[in-house]
Structure formats: C-alpha cells, structure tokens
Design an enzyme around this catalytic site. Structure first.
Site, PDB file in Angstrom:
ATOM      1  NE  ARG A  53      -2.377   0.992   3.432  1.00 32.75           N
ATOM      2  CZ  ARG A  53      -2.702   0.395   4.669  1.00 32.75           C
ATOM      3  NH1 ARG A  53      -3.636  -0.669   4.346  1.00 32.75           N
ATOM      4  NH2 ARG A  53      -2.042   0.393   5.712  1.00 32.75           N
ATOM      5  CE1 TYR A 106     -14.718  16.315 -12.327  1.00 34.92           C
ATOM      6  CE2 TYR A 106     -13.870  15.403 -10.316  1.00 34.92           C
ATOM      7  CZ  TYR A 106     -14.479  15.218 -11.433  1.00 34.92           C
ATOM      8  OH  TYR A 106     -14.517  14.014 -11.767  1.00 34.92           O
ATOM      9  CG  ASP A 178      -8.192  20.267 -10.082  1.00 36.51           C
ATOM     10  OD1 ASP A 178      -7.175  19.864 -10.917  1.00 36.51           O
ATOM     11  OD2 ASP A 178      -9.174  19.378  -9.806  1.00 36.51           O
ATOM     12  CE  LYS A 203     -10.745  13.481 -16.119  1.00 38.77           C
ATOM     13  NZ  LYS A 203     -11.030  14.801 -15.218  1.00 38.77           N
TER      14      LYS A 203
HETATM   15  C1  LIG Z   1     -11.554  14.387 -13.791  1.00 37.41           C
HETATM   16  C2  LIG Z   1     -11.179  15.355 -12.894  1.00 37.41           C
HETATM   17  C3  LIG Z   1     -10.754  15.238 -11.546  1.00 37.41           C
HETATM   18  C4  LIG Z   1     -11.115  13.728 -10.975  1.00 37.41           C
HETATM   19  O1  LIG Z   1     -10.348  12.926 -11.437  1.00 37.41           O
HETATM   20  P1  LIG Z   1     -10.630  11.313 -11.376  1.00 37.41           P
HETATM   21  O2  LIG Z   1      -9.401  10.901 -11.437  1.00 37.41           O
HETATM   22  O3  LIG Z   1     -11.675  11.136 -12.277  1.00 37.41           O
HETATM   23  O4  LIG Z   1     -11.223  11.099  -9.991  1.00 37.41           O
HETATM   24  C5  LIG Z   1     -10.483  16.224 -10.681  1.00 37.41           C
HETATM   25  N1  LIG Z   1     -10.519  17.576 -11.080  1.00 37.41           N
HETATM   26  C6  LIG Z   1     -10.624  17.784 -12.295  1.00 37.41           C
HETATM   27  C7  LIG Z   1     -10.326  19.361 -12.963  1.00 37.41           C
HETATM   28  C8  LIG Z   1     -10.853  17.011 -13.465  1.00 37.41           C
HETATM   29  O5  LIG Z   1     -11.184  17.202 -14.779  1.00 37.41           O
END
Ligand SMILES: *Cc1c(COP(=O)(O)O)cnc(C)c1O
Length: 389
Positions: A53, A106, A178, A203
């Site tokens: 982990r 988000y 973010d 992403k």
């Molecule tokens: C997709 C996304 C997230 C979350 O990511 P996941 O891996 O899908 O949990 C957080 N912030 C932004 C801006 C995103 O586009």
C-alpha cells in the site's frame, strides 16, 4: 550529456529514472504486490516500503516524475484525481474551520467540500473564480484554505492565483490548486503561490483513457507531512498497474499535449465562426475575458474548452449528438480521443452566475489526436443535423 535536472521540461519528464537494485531497464518492473517478504525479523521494522500500500518501485519513479512536472519537492499519489483533491483539502482544514471554494470547481470536489467536510465540522463557502484580490472580503478569522481550479473545467474562467496568494499568505490561509488542465507543463501553481498543486493523472498524464491516478504536490515540508499522515489514515493508495500506466503516459505528455493544444485552438477558432455557436470559451483565444491573465500565468493550453450554442430545441441537440461519428460522448478528457458533452446538467453554479442567462446549451469539447479535417467534418455533420427539420 547535459544534466537532466536542468533540462527542458520534456527532457526532465523522461530522465527521472532511478537506480534500481540489480538490472536496469528503461521502464521499472511492475510489482503487483500487497505483501513484501523479509529475510530477518529485524528487517520487518526496517526501511519502508514494507507493505504494498505504501507503493513500490513504480510509485517512487512516478512520484519523482510528477515532482519534475510540477516543480515540487514532495508528491503523494492517490487512487484517482478526486481522491487527491480530497486528500489535499482535508490535510489543511480541521473542525471549526472555514474553506473558500471557487464556484467553477469540478463538481465532485465541490460535493466533497460541501457534503463531506460539513460532517467534519468545516464550512465551505463559494466565491467567484474571477474575484482576484477581492477574495479578502470573504476571509474570516477561521478561514483555513482556498480551493482553486484554473481554468474551471466547464466554464474556463482563470483565477488570479498570485493576487489570491498574496492576500492569503499573511493570514496563513493555504491554497490548493487543481492543476489538471494545466497538467504541470503549461501551469506551475507552486511557483505562483499555491501551497498544494493537485492533478488528476487520469487525464493528460495517463493520456489513454485506460487508467486512474491522482497526485498532491507541495514544496512545504510540514504540509507534505500532513498530506502523508492523512493519506496513511485513510489508506489512500494507487494500484501498481495504474501507477505504471501513468508513468508511461508521463514520458510522452509533452508531445501529446502540444498536439492536443494545436487541435483545440484550431477547433475553437473554427467554432467561433460557426453560425450555430453563440460563444466559445477558450482561454487561448483573444475573445476570452481572461485571455490576458492566461497569457501572464500560463505557457500553453490543451484540447479542452467549451462553447455555448445558440438556443435550439432539445430534439435538435439530440440530432446533433446522434449525427456525430468521431466525437464520443463521455465524462472525461485527456485521452487520445475526441469527446463532446452537453454540460448544463453538470453546472452547479450560484444562482446569480452568468451561466444562468446564457442563450443555449454549454458544450464541452476535448480535441483528440485525430486529423483536424476529420474532426471538423464530424462537427459539420452534427451542425447540419442540428439545423435540419
Ligand atoms: C477528472 C477530474 C478530477 C477527478 O479525477 P478522477 O481521476 O476522475 O477522480 C478532478 N479535477 C478535475 C479538474 C478533473 O477534470
């Protein structure tokens, strides 16, 4: 050979390989392991990692790569982007505290702040993403953190991070950014005053729509320790297969991002000239209200932007989506494929926000790596169906 540490970003992302025991291969071994075995009783409580982990070889190399990407000294991995956001935020707030949240965040991050943190005794309050230094009007004695996302991934407002950081710093208020859109290569929040930069590696870093991952990065040792403790307490971990795919994606991030950027800009410009489109929301276009701020703080864009349709009946929109052959409809972005999605349902903005009075549907586009001529032809098919009947 020049020093990888001082090379260009794309050089640094490729040369974060660490010395490993035994054979050295270009890519690290994928260790699918919960259990680590020890030869002596003493070693059980020796140097970590002593359990899967905590992450193994792949995780250490991915952490080093993300540090290079974000200009960070410390990176903590998480199972996905949302988990990384929750981890970063929870690490700097506590019961009785107050949190300021950008109104364009988000959706699931906003939900975490407004539902989960409430149970933890933290009050979340939204603010206009374009507020800048005006954020001080929202400060309270118990304000602990500001959560930013710039640009917002549906409506694309840019926040003035340096101005917000300057206001927050003297009061010890922590800033979490973010940085999924900027992806580290085109935006460096830690250098601009953020305390923590978070990315959904899901992403652009992984880049192939086949893996999850999240990362919380900081240059502050104390914050890094708090993130580590929170992560341990919640048992946050990234699986080895996903970590391996994120590391593989990281090596080609620069090249892919440039291609997404070029396609996104060209599609956005083309959409601006379409009679069906009321407005395009792309920070790289001079028509964007925060274009100057983007130029000051960012070094690039990517394939993700939005546009607002002129008013069309629901059935016409359904015909538009039905006519598309290349653009898929799906809730993500950053992969090699083009996507488009209607976003009105996802908007959770304050009642007085400009999005309430926009003419038609908000559409989000992700420009993939297909040929632009094919992508335009696909959208043309959609627009023809939209206006038919
Ligand atoms: C997709 C996304 C997230 C979350 O990511 P996941 O891996 O899908 O949990 C957080 N912030 C932004 C801006 C995103 O586009």
């Amino acid at each position: 050979m020049s020093d990888p540490e001082s090379g260009a970003p794309q050089t640094r992302l490729i040369h974060t390989r660490s010395e490993r025991l035994g054979r050295i291969t270009v890519n690290p071994p994928l260790e699918r392991a919960s259990t680590v075995l020890f030869r002596t009783e003493e070693a059980l409580y020796g140097p970590k990692p002593t359990y899967g982990r905590m992450g193994l070889t792949v995780h250490r190399e991915l952490e080093a790569g993300i540090c290079a990407l974000e200009g960070a000294r410390h990176t903590r991995l998480a199972g996905n982007g949302l988990q990384a956001c929750a981890l970063a935020i929870a690490s700097v707030v506590g019961a009785g505290g107050h949190l300021l949240l950008t109104d364009s965040a988000y959706g699931p991050t906003a939900r975490f702040c407004e539902r989960r943190l409430k149970h933890m005794g933290v009050e979340a309050e939204r603010f206009d993403p374009r507020i800048g230094a005006g954020i001080t009007a929202h400060f309270r004695d118990n304000t602990q953190a500001i959560v930013l996302e710039s640009p917002g991934s549906l409506t694309f407002e840019i926040s003035d991070l340096p101005a917000i950081a300057e206001a927050a710093r003297p009061r010890g208020i922590r800033i979490i950014m973010d940085n999924t859109w900027g992806a580290g290569l085109h935006y460096q929040p830690l250098a601009l005053g953020a305390d923590i930069s978070v990315q959904a590696l899901t992403k652009y870093v992984s880049g192939h729509s086949d893996a999850f991952g999240g990362a919380a990065c900081t240059n502050d040792k104390l914050i890094a320790a708090r993130i580590a403790a929170c992560s341990e307490d919640w048992g946050i971990a990234l699986g080895p297969d996903d970590a391996w795919l994120c590391l593989r994606g990281l090596r080609t991030l620069h090249t892919r991002l440039k291609a997404h950027e070029a396609a996104g800009l060209e599609l956005a410009q083309w959409l601006e000239s379409r009679p069906e489109v009321a407005r395009v929301l792309h920070p790289g276009l001079p028509s964007h209200p925060d274009h100057a701020l983007w130029q000051r703080d960012f070094t690039g864009t990517n394939g993700l932007f939005s546009f607002i349709l002129k008013p069309f009946p629901k059935q016409a929109e359904a015909r538009f989506f039905g006519a598309l052959r290349l653009f898929g409809m799906g809730f993500s972005w950053g992969g090699f494929e083009s996507l488009i999605i209607p976003c009105d349902e996802q908007l959770t903005r304050r009642a007085d926000c400009w999005t309430r009075s926009k003419p038609g549907q908000l559409m989000r586009v992700h420009a993939g790596l297909e040929a632009l001529s094919d992508l335009k032809a696909d959208l043309e098919r959609g627009f023809a169906a939209l206006s038919a009947g």
